[in-house]
Motif scaffolding. Sequence first.
Motif, PDB file in Angstrom:
ATOM      1  N   ILE A 229       0.839  -1.195   0.000  1.00  0.00           N
ATOM      2  CA  ILE A 229       0.000   0.000   0.000  1.00  0.00           C
ATOM      3  C   ILE A 229       0.871   1.241   0.000  1.00  0.00           C
ATOM      4  N   GLY A 230       0.446   2.268  -0.737  1.00  0.00           N
ATOM      5  CA  GLY A 230       1.174   3.526  -0.817  1.00  0.00           C
ATOM      6  C   GLY A 230       1.181   4.080  -2.232  1.00  0.00           C
ATOM      7  N   ALA A 231       1.014   5.393  -2.353  1.00  0.00           N
ATOM      8  CA  ALA A 231       0.987   6.037  -3.664  1.00  0.00           C
ATOM      9  C   ALA A 231       2.385   6.120  -4.262  1.00  0.00           C
ATOM     10  N   ASP A 232       2.450   6.290  -5.595  1.00  0.00           N
ATOM     11  CA  ASP A 232       3.742   6.433  -6.276  1.00  0.00           C
ATOM     12  C   ASP A 232       4.243   7.869  -6.267  1.00  0.00           C
ATOM     13  N   SER A 233       3.334   8.800  -6.128  1.00  0.00           N
ATOM     14  CA  SER A 233       3.726  10.213  -6.142  1.00  0.00           C
ATOM     15  C   SER A 233       2.872  10.988  -5.156  1.00  0.00           C
ATOM     16  N   MET A 234       3.459  12.052  -4.634  1.00  0.00           N
ATOM     17  CA  MET A 234       2.771  12.856  -3.630  1.00  0.00           C
ATOM     18  C   MET A 234       3.360  14.260  -3.629  1.00  0.00           C
ATOM     19  N   GLN A 235       2.496  15.259  -3.552  1.00  0.00           N
ATOM     20  CA  GLN A 235       2.927  16.645  -3.519  1.00  0.00           C
ATOM     21  C   GLN A 235       3.199  17.070  -2.076  1.00  0.00           C
ATOM     22  N   VAL A 236       4.398  17.589  -1.846  1.00  0.00           N
ATOM     23  CA  VAL A 236       4.760  18.105  -0.527  1.00  0.00           C
ATOM     24  C   VAL A 236       5.312  19.514  -0.685  1.00  0.00           C
ATOM     25  N   GLN A 237       5.216  20.271   0.383  1.00  0.00           N
ATOM     26  CA  GLN A 237       5.714  21.636   0.371  1.00  0.00           C
ATOM     27  C   GLN A 237       7.182  21.642   0.758  1.00  0.00           C
ATOM     28  N   GLY A 238       8.070  22.002  -0.172  1.00  0.00           N
ATOM     29  CA  GLY A 238       9.501  22.076   0.091  1.00  0.00           C
ATOM     30  C   GLY A 238       9.971  23.499   0.317  1.00  0.00           C
ATOM     31  N   PHE A 239      11.270  23.654   0.468  1.00  0.00           N
ATOM     32  CA  PHE A 239      11.849  24.977   0.714  1.00  0.00           C
ATOM     33  C   PHE A 239      11.661  25.894  -0.488  1.00  0.00           C
ATOM     34  N   PHE A 240      11.715  25.301  -1.684  1.00  0.00           N
ATOM     35  CA  PHE A 240      11.578  26.084  -2.909  1.00  0.00           C
ATOM     36  C   PHE A 240      10.194  25.925  -3.533  1.00  0.00           C
ATOM     37  N   GLY A 241       9.232  25.520  -2.736  1.00  0.00           N
ATOM     38  CA  GLY A 241       7.875  25.385  -3.243  1.00  0.00           C
ATOM     39  C   GLY A 241       7.437  23.927  -3.284  1.00  0.00           C
ATOM     40  N   PRO A 242       6.276  23.645  -3.893  1.00  0.00           N
ATOM     41  CA  PRO A 242       5.763  22.270  -3.957  1.00  0.00           C
ATOM     42  C   PRO A 242       6.707  21.350  -4.720  1.00  0.00           C
ATOM     43  N   GLN A 243       6.881  20.164  -4.206  1.00  0.00           N
ATOM     44  CA  GLN A 243       7.724  19.163  -4.852  1.00  0.00           C
ATOM     45  C   GLN A 243       6.969  17.834  -4.911  1.00  0.00           C
ATOM     46  N   THR A 244       7.293  17.047  -5.930  1.00  0.00           N
ATOM     47  CA  THR A 244       6.701  15.732  -6.093  1.00  0.00           C
ATOM     48  C   THR A 244       7.700  14.674  -5.645  1.00  0.00           C
ATOM     49  N   ILE A 245       7.270  13.846  -4.709  1.00  0.00           N
ATOM     50  CA  ILE A 245       8.141  12.800  -4.186  1.00  0.00           C
ATOM     51  C   ILE A 245       7.450  11.442  -4.318  1.00  0.00           C
ATOM     52  N   ASN A 246       8.192  10.390  -4.136  1.00  0.00           N
ATOM     53  CA  ASN A 246       7.633   9.034  -4.116  1.00  0.00           C
ATOM     54  C   ASN A 246       7.585   8.558  -2.671  1.00  0.00           C
ATOM     55  N   PRO A 247       6.404   8.550  -2.038  1.00  0.00           N
ATOM     56  CA  PRO A 247       6.318   8.161  -0.623  1.00  0.00           C
ATOM     57  C   PRO A 247       6.479   6.660  -0.402  1.00  0.00           C
ATOM     58  N   SER A 248       6.548   5.887  -1.503  1.00  0.00           N
ATOM     59  CA  SER A 248       6.635   4.429  -1.376  1.00  0.00           C
ATOM     60  C   SER A 248       8.025   3.905  -1.696  1.00  0.00           C
ATOM     61  N   ASN A 249       9.050   4.763  -1.485  1.00  0.00           N
ATOM     62  CA  ASN A 249      10.424   4.325  -1.754  1.00  0.00           C
ATOM     63  C   ASN A 249      10.820   3.131  -0.901  1.00  0.00           C
ATOM     64  N   ASP A 250      10.274   3.047   0.305  1.00  0.00           N
ATOM     65  CA  ASP A 250      10.667   1.982   1.223  1.00  0.00           C
ATOM     66  C   ASP A 250       9.916   0.673   0.987  1.00  0.00           C
ATOM     67  N   LEU A 251       8.945   0.681   0.098  1.00  0.00           N
ATOM     68  CA  LEU A 251       8.155  -0.530  -0.140  1.00  0.00           C
ATOM     69  C   LEU A 251       8.998  -1.575  -0.869  1.00  0.00           C
ATOM     70  N   ASP A 252       9.129  -2.732  -0.251  1.00  0.00           N
ATOM     71  CA  ASP A 252       9.925  -3.825  -0.823  1.00  0.00           C
ATOM     72  C   ASP A 252       8.997  -4.748  -1.611  1.00  0.00           C
ATOM     73  N   GLU A 253       8.732  -4.352  -2.862  1.00  0.00           N
ATOM     74  CA  GLU A 253       7.825  -5.139  -3.690  1.00  0.00           C
ATOM     75  C   GLU A 253       8.411  -6.498  -4.044  1.00  0.00           C
ATOM     76  N   LYS A 254       9.711  -6.553  -4.231  1.00  0.00           N
ATOM     77  CA  LYS A 254      10.348  -7.819  -4.581  1.00  0.00           C
ATOM     78  C   LYS A 254      10.122  -8.861  -3.486  1.00  0.00           C
ATOM     79  N   MET A 255      10.240  -8.446  -2.235  1.00  0.00           N
ATOM     80  CA  MET A 255      10.027  -9.354  -1.120  1.00  0.00           C
ATOM     81  C   MET A 255       8.576  -9.815  -1.064  1.00  0.00           C
ATOM     82  N   LEU A 256       7.633  -8.886  -1.243  1.00  0.00           N
ATOM     83  CA  LEU A 256       6.220  -9.231  -1.175  1.00  0.00           C
ATOM     84  C   LEU A 256       5.818 -10.169  -2.316  1.00  0.00           C
TER      85      LEU A 256
END
Length: 332
Positions: A229-256
């Motif tokens: 579970i977890g989205a591939d992209s997410m808008q967050v407020q950074g120092f230089f404005g809104p940024q798009t990050i991947n909140p599921s970087n830690d998801l170990d799909e290979k293991m699952l």
Amino acid sequence: MLELTWPWFLCLLPLPILFYLLPKVAPKGHALWFPNARYLANRQENLPSKKSIRLPMVLLCLAWVCLVFAIARPTWLGAPTQVTPSGRDLLIALDLSGSMQIKDMTLNGHPTDRLTAAKSVLSDFIKNRRGDRIGLIVFGSKAYLQAPLSFDTKTINQLVQEEQIGFAGEQTAIGDAIGLGIKRLENKPSDKKVLILMTDGANTAGRVKPDQAASFAASQHLRIHTIGIGADSMQVQGFFGPQTINPSNDLDEKMLKNIAQKTGGEYFRAKSTDDLRRIYKTLDALEPTPAQAIWQRPITSYFHWLGLAAMIFLGLALLASGKFTLRIGRKA
């Protein structure tokens, strides 16, 4: 229909009457001497007549009747209802680690965290699994059995809704959760054991490695379906404005995927709440193991109410002892 579990106890009802009918033993003693005859005359006037029934005696009789019927265990048998179990033992392993608080999901058009979205979808899934025995495992830094296998889906659903992030620790012990599931299902028939594991990260805690746990689960014929579970992209407020990050970087799909493949299950990727609903709809369509219908009749026991009534009548009898009388007829 009203039934008595031990009807032979009703034979005790006439016991007080038998004691009353026993021949009374005359007291042995000498005559009493009263220095004042008026005292004796006053005492005679205050004595109840032969036709009077003392209130305490009536209350004691009522207490005795209630007590005897309580011991006989009256129960009310309701109308029979049919329950058709599928014969499936289904364990749900829910991740409560700190990363489940990331708000990259939506629910009713509003942003929400992963755990809230998971609980909402799980609620509908559990309601539809009537006839299955469902249990709940929660895991974070450690894995815990929150609810054993039960047909009581209402209680299971309530326990799911009460779960909070961090209850089991901030890390993720996936291997321990699988190991606990194996332990709880080890004595069940091999064609009825299913574990649904939902997580948003990788194995970062616990004593058992996920690969080892999956291999042992396969040897025990435990089928494991994994959900990342977890989205591939997410808008967050950074120092230089809104940024798009991947909140599921830690998801170990290979293991699952490896866990699901080893145990004959399937791996699902839930990037949104709608994905979760589709996944659980797919899981709900799994063919159940055929089983014969079971007829059950709800049973309501009245033992405690009769016991309470007996105590109340006994207490009233003690309060009224020697103070109140019911008179039958007129005074001479």
